[in-house]
Design a protein around this motif. Structure first.
Motif, PDB file in Angstrom:
ATOM      1  N   ALA A  38       0.814  -1.220   0.000  1.00  0.00           N
ATOM      2  CA  ALA A  38       0.000   0.000   0.000  1.00  0.00           C
ATOM      3  C   ALA A  38       0.845   1.268   0.000  1.00  0.00           C
ATOM      4  N   LEU A  39       2.186   1.103   0.020  1.00  0.00           N
ATOM      5  CA  LEU A  39       3.075   2.262   0.180  1.00  0.00           C
ATOM      6  C   LEU A  39       2.925   3.266  -0.960  1.00  0.00           C
ATOM      7  N   ARG A  40       2.793   2.785  -2.185  1.00  0.00           N
ATOM      8  CA  ARG A  40       2.678   3.702  -3.323  1.00  0.00           C
ATOM      9  C   ARG A  40       1.411   4.557  -3.207  1.00  0.00           C
ATOM     10  N   ALA A  41       0.284   3.914  -2.880  1.00  0.00           N
ATOM     11  CA  ALA A  41      -0.978   4.654  -2.732  1.00  0.00           C
ATOM     12  C   ALA A  41      -0.909   5.621  -1.558  1.00  0.00           C
ATOM     13  N   LEU A  42      -0.250   5.200  -0.490  1.00  0.00           N
ATOM     14  CA  LEU A  42      -0.135   6.063   0.686  1.00  0.00           C
ATOM     15  C   LEU A  42       0.714   7.291   0.395  1.00  0.00           C
ATOM     16  N   ARG A  43       1.813   7.105  -0.301  1.00  0.00           N
ATOM     17  CA  ARG A  43       2.680   8.237  -0.629  1.00  0.00           C
ATOM     18  C   ARG A  43       1.983   9.208  -1.574  1.00  0.00           C
ATOM     19  N   LYS A  44       1.224   8.674  -2.511  1.00  0.00           N
ATOM     20  CA  LYS A  44       0.466   9.528  -3.420  1.00  0.00           C
ATOM     21  C   LYS A  44      -0.556  10.359  -2.641  1.00  0.00           C
ATOM     22  N   ALA A  45      -1.234   9.734  -1.675  1.00  0.00           N
ATOM     23  CA  ALA A  45      -2.223  10.442  -0.861  1.00  0.00           C
ATOM     24  C   ALA A  45      -1.556  11.488   0.021  1.00  0.00           C
ATOM     25  N   GLN A  46      -0.362  11.190   0.515  1.00  0.00           N
ATOM     26  CA  GLN A  46       0.355  12.141   1.365  1.00  0.00           C
ATOM     27  C   GLN A  46       0.833  13.345   0.559  1.00  0.00           C
ATOM     28  N   ARG A  47       1.260  13.118  -0.675  1.00  0.00           N
ATOM     29  CA  ARG A  47       1.664  14.238  -1.529  1.00  0.00           C
ATOM     30  C   ARG A  47       0.453  15.121  -1.859  1.00  0.00           C
ATOM     31  N   ALA A  48      -0.695  14.482  -2.088  1.00  0.00           N
ATOM     32  CA  ALA A  48      -1.909  15.251  -2.353  1.00  0.00           C
ATOM     33  C   ALA A  48      -2.292  16.084  -1.138  1.00  0.00           C
ATOM     34  N   LEU A  49      -2.129  15.528   0.055  1.00  0.00           N
ATOM     35  CA  LEU A  49      -2.435  16.253   1.290  1.00  0.00           C
ATOM     36  C   LEU A  49      -1.552  17.484   1.430  1.00  0.00           C
ATOM     37  N   ALA A  50      -0.276  17.341   1.082  1.00  0.00           N
ATOM     38  CA  ALA A  50       0.669  18.446   1.230  1.00  0.00           C
ATOM     39  C   ALA A  50       0.298  19.637   0.346  1.00  0.00           C
ATOM     40  N   ARG A  51      -0.454  19.395  -0.715  1.00  0.00           N
ATOM     41  CA  ARG A  51      -0.834  20.475  -1.622  1.00  0.00           C
ATOM     42  C   ARG A  51      -2.141  21.170  -1.203  1.00  0.00           C
ATOM     43  N   LYS A  52      -2.829  20.623  -0.227  1.00  0.00           N
ATOM     44  CA  LYS A  52      -4.121  21.197   0.181  1.00  0.00           C
ATOM     45  C   LYS A  52      -3.938  22.339   1.181  1.00  0.00           C
ATOM     46  N   THR A  53      -4.857  23.273   1.130  1.00  0.00           N
ATOM     47  CA  THR A  53      -4.827  24.421   2.040  1.00  0.00           C
ATOM     48  C   THR A  53      -5.312  23.997   3.424  1.00  0.00           C
TER      49      THR A  53
END
Length: 221
Positions: A38-53
């Motif tokens: 699940a690491l790839r999906a988790l990292r993608k979700a974490q990068r998306a979180l970092a871009r949110k206000t």
């Protein structure tokens, strides 16, 4: 008429990462590595979180997505551990395992500003792999299930289990030339390395004088 229960076999279990559990009877349990998958999906979700206000609805959605991924991983790992601990507990009356210090094994290598750690990234990857196995929870589940059936879980010292010949007790690092192979430098016995270690674990669970103690006594002479 008194019906006597058939005594269950004893078994030693070597926990690892290449093989989640190798039993002294030759059985092997492949690792599931739920976190790694699940690491790839988790990292993608974490990068998306970092871009949110911060404080935004989209950020809260991103946080929930990460939580869902982590929950799925935890549930899948727990299901895997329940399944295999139940199988072992149903078929064995005594189970020997190594007393592995999981917290120490998975400690961070970051260090301090004055004394920074070495190979931090590699150690972080190793830590994730160790925690992904769930050894601590597996031992707890196994102990409870074995005890519920009238058996017992025995934790033994981990030192030298992978270097000791289960046939002649010869201890030497060179006995294990690779991850998978054990070849005794004294008697020539060749075996699967994890199965050999699991056999030593079982013998330590049964013996008052453990192989590691004999090795230390011989070295002191």
């Amino acid at each position: 008429m008194i019906v006597r229960a058939v005594p269950l076999d004893e078994v030693g279990a070597e926990l690892g990462m290449a093989v989640f559990a190798a039993l002294s009877d030759g059985t092997g349990i492949a690792p599931a590595n739920h976190g790694q998958k699940a690491l790839r999906a988790l990292r993608k979700a974490q990068r998306a979180l970092a871009r949110k206000t911060r404080g935004s609805t989209n950020r809260r959605k991103a946080v929930r997505r990460i939580a869902r991924i982590q929950m799925r991983v935890a549930d899948a790992r727990k299901d895997f551990l329940h399944k295999h601990s139940t199988i072992i507990a149903k078929t064995h009356g005594v189970v020997g395992v190594e007393a592995l210090p999981v917290r120490s094994l998975s400690a961070s290598a970051t260090g301090t500003a004055a004394e920074p750690g070495r190979r931090v990234r590699q150690k972080a990857g190793l830590n994730r792999a160790i925690l992904d196995q769930g050894w601590g929870l597996f031992r707890t589940m196994l102990a409870d299930k074995v005890a519920d059936r009238g058996g017992r879980l025995v934790e033994v010292p981990a030192a030298y289990t992978s270097q000791t010949c289960a046939c002649c007790d010869h201890v030497e690092a060179a006995n294990r030339p690779s991850q998978a192979v054990f070849v005794c430098g004294r008697c020539g016995r060749r075996a699967n390395a994890d199965t050999n270690a699991a056999t030593n674990i079982l013998r330590r669970a049964d013996s008052a004088l453990k192989p590691v103690e004999r090795h230390r006594a011989q070295a002191a002479q």
